[in-house]
Scaffold this active site. Structure first.
Site, PDB file in Angstrom:
ATOM      1  N   HIS A  87     -10.106   1.361   1.620  1.00  0.00           N
ATOM      2  CA  HIS A  87      -9.607   2.703   1.967  1.00  0.00           C
ATOM      3  C   HIS A  87     -10.762   3.684   2.198  1.00  0.00           C
ATOM      4  O   HIS A  87     -10.679   4.554   3.055  1.00  0.00           O
ATOM      5  CB  HIS A  87      -8.735   3.274   0.836  1.00  0.00           C
ATOM      6  CG  HIS A  87      -7.285   2.901   0.938  1.00  0.00           C
ATOM      7  ND1 HIS A  87      -6.524   3.181   2.041  1.00  0.00           N
ATOM      8  CD2 HIS A  87      -6.452   2.281   0.062  1.00  0.00           C
ATOM      9  CE1 HIS A  87      -5.279   2.742   1.847  1.00  0.00           C
ATOM     10  NE2 HIS A  87      -5.216   2.189   0.653  1.00  0.00           N
ATOM     11  N   HIS A 141      -9.045  -3.562  -2.132  1.00  0.00           N
ATOM     12  CA  HIS A 141      -8.082  -2.729  -1.401  1.00  0.00           C
ATOM     13  C   HIS A 141      -8.520  -1.250  -1.411  1.00  0.00           C
ATOM     14  O   HIS A 141      -8.524  -0.588  -0.370  1.00  0.00           O
ATOM     15  CB  HIS A 141      -6.696  -2.896  -2.056  1.00  0.00           C
ATOM     16  CG  HIS A 141      -5.597  -2.141  -1.393  1.00  0.00           C
ATOM     17  ND1 HIS A 141      -4.533  -2.760  -0.771  1.00  0.00           N
ATOM     18  CD2 HIS A 141      -5.384  -0.800  -1.257  1.00  0.00           C
ATOM     19  CE1 HIS A 141      -3.730  -1.830  -0.273  1.00  0.00           C
ATOM     20  NE2 HIS A 141      -4.209  -0.634  -0.568  1.00  0.00           N
ATOM     21  N   GLU A 142      -8.925  -0.759  -2.586  1.00  0.00           N
ATOM     22  CA  GLU A 142      -9.320   0.660  -2.697  1.00  0.00           C
ATOM     23  C   GLU A 142     -10.649   0.922  -1.989  1.00  0.00           C
ATOM     24  O   GLU A 142     -10.804   1.963  -1.329  1.00  0.00           O
ATOM     25  CB  GLU A 142      -9.396   1.097  -4.160  1.00  0.00           C
ATOM     26  CG  GLU A 142      -8.094   0.973  -4.947  1.00  0.00           C
ATOM     27  CD  GLU A 142      -6.883   1.548  -4.235  1.00  0.00           C
ATOM     28  OE1 GLU A 142      -7.029   2.567  -3.531  1.00  0.00           O
ATOM     29  OE2 GLU A 142      -5.796   0.965  -4.346  1.00  0.00           O
ATOM     30  N   CYS A 179       0.855  -1.178   0.000  1.00  0.00           N
ATOM     31  CA  CYS A 179       0.000   0.000   0.000  1.00  0.00           C
ATOM     32  C   CYS A 179       0.893   1.231   0.000  1.00  0.00           C
ATOM     33  O   CYS A 179       1.881   1.276   0.736  1.00  0.00           O
ATOM     34  CB  CYS A 179      -0.882  -0.004   1.249  1.00  0.00           C
ATOM     35  SG  CYS A 179      -1.925   1.450   1.408  1.00  0.00           S
TER      36      CYS A 179
HETATM   37 ZN    ZN Z   1      -3.560   1.278  -0.158  1.00  0.00          ZN
END
Ligand code: ZN
Length: 201
Positions: free
Chosen positions: A158, A154-155, A112
């Site tokens: 976030h 993953h995004e 990341c």
């Molecule tokens: Zn990330």
């Protein structure tokens, strides 16, 4: 001036980001942010960047996995990860609309830009369906698999204040330098057993 990517510990990475209104997306402020995030992602370089990572807690992320980035990776590793080029795209207000299926999880090392220099094994769904808006505020549905599905998860994490360290096999966490030195070319199964980090999915 280029955008600065914030590092773990900044509270903005732990907030639930604000959804954008359709009318806001086409406004100059968000259109400018998209262009600057695209550049920051390319400069990093990375395959995804979420607005909270540049200090702006709104539900927007950019994604692009260029064929260029695959040159250093062996064909066998690309195939195992189902990693194929993904064209530049914007996701706004995304929700995952598929149900996690048993046996659909896969584990690979992931990094990341907000945890620069580190990596760990992270279980993710191999396939998923996402509903979101695009950069024009139009609804779109994404059916993704493999590495593209991993990037999306993953995004989207976030945008909900979640980092991969919340989902990782913590015994596999380490520096990218040591990952290259000790683990890079080993089968995932062997790494898990050597590190006593067995899958429980
Ligand atoms: Zn990330």
């Amino acid at each position: 001036m280029g955008l600065t990517i914030v590092q773990a510990g900044d509270p903005v990475l732990r907030q639930l980001a604000r959804p954008l209104q359709a009318g806001e997306i086409t406004g100059s402020e968000i259109q400018d942010l998209i262009r600057r995030m695209q550049k920051a992602m390319y400069d990093a370089p990375g395959v995804g960047l979420a607005a909270p990572q540049v200090g702006i807690p709104v539900q927007l992320a950019v994604i692009e996995d260029r064929a260029d980035y695959h040159k250093e990776i062996s064909p066998a590793q690309l195939a195992e990860r189902e990693r194929r080029p993904v064209p530049f795209q914007v996701i706004v207000n995304p929700t995952i609309t598929s149900t996690p299926a048993i046996g659909n999880a896969v584990e690979f090392y992931e990094g990341c830009l907000s945890l620069a220099g580190f990596t760990a094994l992270v279980p993710r769904q191999r396939t998923l369906r996402v509903e979101c808006l695009d950069e024009r505020g139009k609804p779109k549905v994404i059916e993704a698999s493999g590495w593209y599905a991993r990037i999306l998860q993953h995004e989207i994490d976030h945008l909900h204040g979640v980092l991969y360290i919340d989902r990782m096999r913590s015994r596999t966490f380490g520096s990218v330098e040591n990952w290259k030195r000790f683990w890079k070319d080993k089968p995932i199964e062997e790494i898990r057993s050597e590190l006593n980090a067995q899958a429980s999915l």
